[in-house]
Scaffold this motif. Structure first.
Motif, PDB file in Angstrom:
ATOM      1  N   GLY A  45       0.787  -1.230   0.000  1.00 41.32           N
ATOM      2  CA  GLY A  45       0.000   0.000   0.000  1.00 41.32           C
ATOM      3  C   GLY A  45       0.815   1.274   0.000  1.00 41.32           C
ATOM      4  N   GLN A  46       2.123   1.178  -0.118  1.00 36.70           N
ATOM      5  CA  GLN A  46       2.973   2.366  -0.134  1.00 36.70           C
ATOM      6  C   GLN A  46       3.314   2.764  -1.565  1.00 36.70           C
ATOM      7  OE1 GLN A  46       6.463   1.471   2.234  1.00 36.70           O
ATOM      8  NE2 GLN A  46       5.422   1.970   4.135  1.00 36.70           N
ATOM      9  N   LEU A  47       3.106   4.028  -1.884  1.00 36.48           N
ATOM     10  CA  LEU A  47       3.614   4.606  -3.128  1.00 36.48           C
ATOM     11  C   LEU A  47       4.908   5.304  -2.751  1.00 36.48           C
ATOM     12  CD1 LEU A  47       0.184   5.843  -4.460  1.00 36.48           C
ATOM     13  CD2 LEU A  47       1.622   4.113  -5.538  1.00 36.48           C
ATOM     14  N   SER A  48       5.990   4.548  -2.880  1.00 34.73           N
ATOM     15  CA  SER A  48       7.269   4.932  -2.274  1.00 34.73           C
ATOM     16  C   SER A  48       8.201   5.515  -3.325  1.00 34.73           C
ATOM     17  CB  SER A  48       7.899   3.695  -1.619  1.00 34.73           C
ATOM     18  OG  SER A  48       9.036   4.029  -0.878  1.00 34.73           O
ATOM     19  N   PHE A 133      -6.561   6.853  -1.427  1.00 33.32           N
ATOM     20  CA  PHE A 133      -5.316   7.582  -1.683  1.00 33.32           C
ATOM     21  C   PHE A 133      -5.132   8.680  -0.638  1.00 33.32           C
ATOM     22  CE2 PHE A 133      -2.882  11.048  -3.460  1.00 33.32           C
ATOM     23  CZ  PHE A 133      -1.813  10.418  -4.053  1.00 33.32           C
ATOM     24  N   GLN A 134      -3.890   8.764  -0.098  1.00 33.01           N
ATOM     25  CA  GLN A 134      -3.554   9.813   0.856  1.00 33.01           C
ATOM     26  C   GLN A 134      -2.117  10.283   0.643  1.00 33.01           C
ATOM     27  OE1 GLN A 134      -5.361  11.381   3.240  1.00 33.01           O
ATOM     28  NE2 GLN A 134      -7.215  10.246   2.665  1.00 33.01           N
ATOM     29  N   HIS A 135      -1.914  11.617   0.745  1.00 33.00           N
ATOM     30  CA  HIS A 135      -0.551  12.155   0.797  1.00 33.00           C
ATOM     31  C   HIS A 135      -0.052  11.996   2.236  1.00 33.00           C
ATOM     32  CE1 HIS A 135      -0.722  13.787  -3.231  1.00 33.00           C
ATOM     33  NE2 HIS A 135      -1.824  14.440  -2.955  1.00 33.00           N
ATOM     34  N   SER A 136       0.320  10.806   2.586  1.00 35.44           N
ATOM     35  CA  SER A 136       0.575  10.482   3.991  1.00 35.44           C
ATOM     36  C   SER A 136       1.978  10.848   4.469  1.00 35.44           C
ATOM     37  CB  SER A 136       0.351   8.980   4.218  1.00 35.44           C
ATOM     38  OG  SER A 136       1.194   8.234   3.365  1.00 35.44           O
ATOM     39  N   GLY A 137       2.943  10.828   3.558  1.00 30.35           N
ATOM     40  CA  GLY A 137       4.331  10.910   3.992  1.00 30.35           C
ATOM     41  C   GLY A 137       4.799   9.563   4.510  1.00 30.35           C
ATOM     42  N   LYS A 138       6.105   9.365   4.538  1.00 29.20           N
ATOM     43  CA  LYS A 138       6.660   8.064   4.928  1.00 29.20           C
ATOM     44  C   LYS A 138       7.767   8.241   5.958  1.00 29.20           C
ATOM     45  CE  LYS A 138       8.845   3.919   2.977  1.00 29.20           C
ATOM     46  NZ  LYS A 138       9.046   3.138   1.746  1.00 29.20           N
ATOM     47  N   LEU A 139       7.758   7.361   6.969  1.00 24.53           N
ATOM     48  CA  LEU A 139       8.778   7.360   8.011  1.00 24.53           C
ATOM     49  C   LEU A 139       9.429   5.994   8.054  1.00 24.53           C
ATOM     50  CD1 LEU A 139      10.134   8.848  10.395  1.00 24.53           C
ATOM     51  CD2 LEU A 139       8.297   7.964  11.853  1.00 24.53           C
ATOM     52  N   VAL A 140      10.737   5.954   7.808  1.00 30.23           N
ATOM     53  CA  VAL A 140      11.501   4.710   7.874  1.00 30.23           C
ATOM     54  C   VAL A 140      12.228   4.674   9.211  1.00 30.23           C
ATOM     55  CG1 VAL A 140      13.274   3.282   6.809  1.00 30.23           C
ATOM     56  CG2 VAL A 140      11.775   4.668   5.375  1.00 30.23           C
ATOM     57  N   LEU A 141      11.873   3.708  10.048  1.00 34.75           N
ATOM     58  CA  LEU A 141      12.438   3.597  11.391  1.00 34.75           C
ATOM     59  C   LEU A 141      13.719   2.773  11.378  1.00 34.75           C
ATOM     60  CD1 LEU A 141       9.217   2.785  13.435  1.00 34.75           C
ATOM     61  CD2 LEU A 141      10.306   5.013  13.126  1.00 34.75           C
ATOM     62  N   HIS A 142      14.691   3.202  12.194  1.00 37.71           N
ATOM     63  CA  HIS A 142      15.942   2.451  12.355  1.00 37.71           C
ATOM     64  C   HIS A 142      16.160   2.128  13.821  1.00 37.71           C
ATOM     65  CE1 HIS A 142      17.399   2.638   8.219  1.00 37.71           C
ATOM     66  NE2 HIS A 142      16.787   3.805   8.164  1.00 37.71           N
ATOM     67  N   GLU A 196       5.734  11.109  -0.005  1.00 40.71           N
ATOM     68  CA  GLU A 196       5.246   9.768  -0.303  1.00 40.71           C
ATOM     69  C   GLU A 196       3.737   9.662  -0.074  1.00 40.71           C
ATOM     70  OE1 GLU A 196       7.797   9.167  -1.829  1.00 40.71           O
ATOM     71  OE2 GLU A 196       8.766   7.432  -0.927  1.00 40.71           O
ATOM     72  N   ASP A 197       3.109   8.707  -0.759  1.00 44.52           N
ATOM     73  CA  ASP A 197       1.672   8.510  -0.690  1.00 44.52           C
ATOM     74  C   ASP A 197       1.354   7.083  -0.245  1.00 44.52           C
ATOM     75  OD1 ASP A 197       1.397  11.091  -1.837  1.00 44.52           O
ATOM     76  OD2 ASP A 197       1.512  10.231  -3.858  1.00 44.52           O
ATOM     77  N   THR A 198       0.104   6.870   0.122  1.00 42.24           N
ATOM     78  CA  THR A 198      -0.408   5.520   0.376  1.00 42.24           C
ATOM     79  C   THR A 198      -1.730   5.347  -0.363  1.00 42.24           C
ATOM     80  OG1 THR A 198      -1.408   6.323   2.425  1.00 42.24           O
ATOM     81  CG2 THR A 198       0.681   5.156   2.623  1.00 42.24           C
ATOM     82  N   ALA A 199      -2.037   4.114  -0.732  1.00 39.28           N
ATOM     83  CA  ALA A 199      -3.278   3.833  -1.452  1.00 39.28           C
ATOM     84  C   ALA A 199      -3.473   2.328  -1.538  1.00 39.28           C
ATOM     85  CB  ALA A 199      -3.251   4.444  -2.852  1.00 39.28           C
ATOM     86  N   ASP A 200      -4.697   1.936  -1.872  1.00 41.31           N
ATOM     87  CA  ASP A 200      -5.062   0.531  -2.010  1.00 41.31           C
ATOM     88  C   ASP A 200      -4.915   0.126  -3.476  1.00 41.31           C
ATOM     89  OD1 ASP A 200      -6.472  -1.897  -2.365  1.00 41.31           O
ATOM     90  OD2 ASP A 200      -7.704  -1.500  -0.607  1.00 41.31           O
TER      91      ASP A 200
END
Length: 417
Positions: A45-48, A133-142, A196-200
């Protein structure tokens, strides 16, 4: 021209969409009774668009021994007697260099940025599409300092290529996504990408199908392509159980089965399936769930909020073409979700399970464009980035078929023979 698109996943449907917009008569041929029932059904579901670094990287080989002996490892390899599997693995090993990883990242970013612009334009052109669809932004955790520093180094490289990313401390990650507050002590920081975006993907595919049918695109469902055959003049014809498919051009967008379909023609494409899993949790009105798209880098698990659902996806199993799920892998994914977002999975909330085959190349870049046969075209090998790269790949393919390939992209993704 009459063009047959083989495959009705997100790659085949976007190919049909742009070909139809360019004025071609299109028929989509699919072996299942509905579109997007395999890899496109339950993906992450990530538009990365800005986070496209390939799995093959300089640090991967040192991690493989530990990964291969752990039942909950993000990557698992089950050796077989398949020559295809071993050749893919050998090419993957040779791709695990800094130079190759940087080059592939650069190439993928050029395609993903084009795809992002096209997806946003498609949303404006097709206002009836509804796919969470959402302009969600993306967070990559370390989770450890060394991984975080490597991510910062990659961030600096990607900034030079036009990515807009920033490194955050653990406190800043929690401030940005409060649903992570309980794991503050387990993370050292993260990389945030606002664009980044998210969507189904499944809902997107079903929406495209409805648009295409309304515009005269034909669909041949429950139709298997038995073979691709060479006809007079070196042209390719597709033969199904119903006979020869009438078409001037044939586009193979058949996902993980593409390599087996093309092999009898002497076309050896480096595409092999990586089995992945996902869980989809329903969210109640009071659920403490992320609003950002979240990736747990160490575990290789992604989380995407899709309306009132949370999609959790991960794992990469290199063990052939079987779609049979491994209960231990599903359990491992459930455990990861429970550890990171326990409020979502509390009280034994039921989740929809999915298993799919991601059609991956060893270097991580798709194969798009012509073949040695004048009317046979490829749009395959997108791995975990199929939804992300679908629009750009389809537009590139359409321009190529029309004799107007994008000069900045065409040479990067064509089949080298």
């Amino acid at each position: 021209m009459q063009i047959a698109v083989l495959g009705a996943g997100v790659i085949g449907l976007t190919s049909a969409y742009y070909l139809n917009r360019a004025g071609h008569q299109v028929i989509v041929i699919e072996r299942h009774g509905e579109v997007a029932t395999e890899t496109s059904f339950g993906n992450g579901g990530q538009l990365s668009y800005s986070y496209v670094a390939p799995l093959a990287g300089p640090g991967v080989l040192s991690k493989l021994p530990a990964w291969l002996i752990r039942r909950d490892s993000p990557v698992r390899f089950r050796p077989s007697v398949s020559r295809e599997q071993w050749l893919w693995c050998l090419k993957f090993v040779f791709a695990c260099t800094q130079r190759r990883s940087n080059l592939t990242t650069r190439e993928l970013l050029s395609l993903s940025f084009a795809s992002r612009a096209l997806m946003h334009q498609l949303l404006r052109d097709e206002p009836t599409l509804d796919f969470d669809f959402q302009h969600s932004g993306k967070l990559v955790l370390h989770r450890d300092a060394a991984a975080m520093q490597a991510a910062i180094n990659l961030l600096n490289f990607q900034r030079s290529l036009g990515c807009e990313q920033e490194a955050l401390s653990a406190e800043e990650c929690v401030a940005l996504e409060p649903a992570l507050a309980h794991v503050r002590e387990r993370i050292v920081g993260g990389i945030h990408t606002r664009s980044e975006d998210t969507a189904d993907c499944h809902r997107f595919s079903k929406g495209l199908e409805a648009i295409l049918r309304a515009r005269g695109v034909r669909f041949a469902m429950n139709t298997c392509i038995d073979a691709l055959e060479v006809a007079k003049g070196g042209h390719i014809v597709a033969r199904s159980s119903d006979g020869v498919v009438e078409a001037d051009h044939v586009v193979v967008a058949a996902g993980a089965s593409a390599a087996q379909l093309l092999q009898p023609l002497g076309l050896h494409v480096p595409v092999y399936p990586l089995k992945g899993y996902s869980l989809t949790y329903p969210l109640g009105p009071q659920a403490v769930a992320p609003t950002l798209s979240v990736t747990d880098f160490a575990r290789k698990v992604v989380y995407a909020r899709l309306g009132n659902r949370l999609r959790v996806a991960g794992m990469a199993d290199l063990d052939g073409y079987s779609l049979k799920p491994d209960p231990s892998r599903v359990a491992a994914l459930r455990a990861e979700a429970a550890a990171l977002f326990p409020q979502v999975v509390a009280d034994d909330v039921d989740a929809a399970e999915w298993t799919g085959l991601r059609p991956a190349t060893p270097q991580g870049a798709p194969v798009i464009g012509p073949t040695r046969y004048p009317n046979l075209w490829l749009n395959i090998g997108h791995g975990a980035l199929g939804f992300t790269l679908a629009s750009g790949s389809a537009a590139l393919l359409t321009g190529w078929i029309d004799g107007k390939p994008d000069p900045s992209l065409a040479r990067l993704f064509s089949l080298a023979e």
